[in-house]
Design a protein around this motif. Structure first.
Motif, PDB file in Angstrom:
ATOM      1  N   HIS A 375      99.035 -80.918  73.144  1.00 34.70           N
ATOM      2  CA  HIS A 375      98.019 -80.011  73.680  1.00 34.70           C
ATOM      3  C   HIS A 375      97.157 -80.749  74.711  1.00 34.70           C
ATOM      4  O   HIS A 375      96.829 -81.930  74.529  1.00 34.70           O
ATOM      5  N   PRO A 376      96.781 -80.074  75.810  1.00 33.48           N
ATOM      6  CA  PRO A 376      95.953 -80.743  76.831  1.00 33.48           C
ATOM      7  C   PRO A 376      94.643 -81.306  76.290  1.00 33.48           C
ATOM      8  O   PRO A 376      94.180 -82.354  76.758  1.00 33.48           O
ATOM      9  N   LEU A 377      94.024 -80.630  75.310  1.00 37.00           N
ATOM     10  CA  LEU A 377      92.793 -81.160  74.738  1.00 37.00           C
ATOM     11  C   LEU A 377      93.047 -82.501  74.047  1.00 37.00           C
ATOM     12  O   LEU A 377      92.250 -83.441  74.177  1.00 37.00           O
ATOM     13  N   ALA A 378      94.169 -82.604  73.339  1.00 36.80           N
ATOM     14  CA  ALA A 378      94.513 -83.879  72.703  1.00 36.80           C
ATOM     15  C   ALA A 378      94.744 -84.967  73.745  1.00 36.80           C
ATOM     16  O   ALA A 378      94.386 -86.134  73.535  1.00 36.80           O
ATOM     17  N   ILE A 380      93.297 -85.184  76.781  1.00 33.90           N
ATOM     18  CA  ILE A 380      91.997 -85.586  77.335  1.00 33.90           C
ATOM     19  C   ILE A 380      91.238 -86.465  76.347  1.00 33.90           C
ATOM     20  O   ILE A 380      90.669 -87.509  76.717  1.00 33.90           O
ATOM     21  N   VAL A 381      91.213 -86.061  75.078  1.00 33.93           N
ATOM     22  CA  VAL A 381      90.503 -86.853  74.074  1.00 33.93           C
ATOM     23  C   VAL A 381      91.137 -88.231  73.919  1.00 33.93           C
ATOM     24  O   VAL A 381      90.440 -89.258  73.804  1.00 33.93           O
TER      25      VAL A 381
END
Length: 432
Positions: A375-378, A380-381
């Motif tokens: 996932h893109p959020l993963a 970035i984090v």
């Protein structure tokens, strides 16, 4: 045989049938069979099973079975559960903090090993091709490693030579660009006066003078940094060679250190994670190459200086998803702005945005596939945490680390027993 003994045996058989039937009926109804008060003929009466004792304090009050004292009973159940989770999480946090401290202490070893794993995942298919061509394993590993090292050194040589040739022209263009910016600040919508410009320039010079000591101390520590870089580079080379040559043996040795019951599942998860890492690195290299070629062609068409170094920078930046491509593209736009004006810079900006859109919506889903989908959020984090913990190297290693952990956790959580190898020999125990 007399008729009396036959009747006795039949009556015992009927008694056994009756007991089995009562057990079956009580099992279907979900109730434990209640012992009858009147024993049947020829049957010994069984003593009734006493109920489990209820925990009672000396004062006669009942204590909850999940508590150890009256004080725990007065605490609400939800609060007891929260407290139990809290101290366990505190222990896990302390262990994670200690692990991070250890990794930070030996980062000069951990970071080269992580880079060596990435290089091994990239070069492993080439070693496999040479092994299928009947090359000895050591020779195949040495050929692939030397070829890759020669390609890296040649690329760096071309980049440095072109940079040295283009620096004078770029410095002159930069001077003209700064002059144009000053004119725009004075005649543009801001209408800044010469006094304001001079004050801002004086503030910049004052900042440089105030931070001269910190800049000098950073330059003094350059020798130690160079020594660490050389040590890390040598460790990367040696580790990559042995990972490529003896990676299977090293992994089997690690698996043998685990308990027997966990070896099979850990080995299965490790091999799946390695396949994910190989797929991720190969797909990232292909996507980075396409990005570099696409942007590099437009840099050459518009006669932007440092076209090859900028394309190489885009190639390296693509290894850091989302962030790396944006930063490398911004550098190309700035060079175009300084050299050829804002019109060409806007065109290059459009090219960079277009290439990034093609990468994000076509190349990444098509090439990466579902095997390493994150996932893109993963992403970035992971990149942010990697930058905080280990800088640029952390940003480079964080995303493949998350991909590998994702595959390993999924494989371990999936309760599936691996298939027995076809050449396995199953030995059945013999009866004593």
């Amino acid at each position: 045989m007399s008729s009396h003994s036959r009747e006795v045996r039949l009556s015992r058989f009927e008694q056994l049938r009756a007991r089995i039937r009562r057990a079956y009926v009580s099992g279907r109804s979900g109730n434990r069979p209640q012992p009858s008060t009147q024993p049947e003929a020829g049957e010994v009466a069984a003593a009734p099973v006493p109920p489990p004792p209820v925990p009672v304090e000396e004062s006669g009050e009942i204590v909850h079975p999940s508590t150890a004292s009256r004080d725990d009973e007065d605490v609400p159940h939800a609060l007891r559960i929260a407290a139990a989770w809290s101290w366990r999480l505190i222990v896990i946090g302390l262990v994670a903090w200690a692990l991070l401290k250890v990794i930070g202490t030996i980062r000069i070893v951990i970071i080269p090993l992580a880079i060596a794993l990435l290089l091994s995942a990239l070069l492993a298919p080439a070693v496999g091709w040479l092994l299928r061509a009947r090359f000895p394993r050591s020779l195949a590993t040495a050929v692939v490693l030397v070829t890759g090292l020669a390609a890296v050194v040649g690329t760096l040589t071309l980049v440095v030579n072109e940079f040295i040739r283009g620096v004078p022209d770029l410095s002159r263009n930069a001077t003209d660009g700064i002059r144009q910016i000053q004119e725009w600040l004075q005649t543009g919508p801001l209408h800044m006066s010469d006094r304001q410009l001079d004050s801002y320039i004086a503030q910049g010079e004052r900042w440089i003078n105030e931070n001269t000591q910190s800049l000098t101390s950073g330059a003094v520590s350059t020798a130690a940094t160079v020594a660490e870089l050389l040590t890390g580079a040598l460790l990367v080379l040696f580790a990559t060679f042995f990972f490529l040559r003896d990676g299977g043996k090293i992994w089997r040795f690690i698996v043998r250190l685990l308990p027997v019951a966990a070896r099979w599942r850990v080995d299965d998860a490790g091999r799946a994670s390695w396949a994910t890492l190989v797929a991720y690195v190969r797909a990232t290299v292909l996507v980075a190459f396409i990005d570099a070629v696409g942007i590099g062609i437009f840099l050459v068409v518009f006669d932007i200086p440092f076209a090859f170094p900028l394309a190489a920078l885009v190639f390296l930046g693509a290894f850091i998803p989302i962030v790396g491509a944006t930063l490398s593209g911004a550098v190309a736009v700035l060079v175009a702005l300084v050299d050829s004006g804002w019109v060409t810079a806007l065109i290059i900006l459009g090219v960079v945005i277009g290439v990034q859109q093609i990468e994000g919506h076509i190349l990444q889903p098509l090439i990466m596939g579902r095997a390493v989908a994150i996932h893109p959020l993963a992403v970035i984090v992971a990149i942010a945490a990697g930058v905080v913990l280990a800088g640029i190297v952390g940003a480079l290693v964080s995303v493949p680390l998350v991909a590998v952990l994702n595959t390993a956790v999924r494989r371990l959580a999936h309760r599936r027993r691996p298939e027995v190898p076809p050449d396995a020999v199953v030995v059945a125990p013999t009866a004593p």
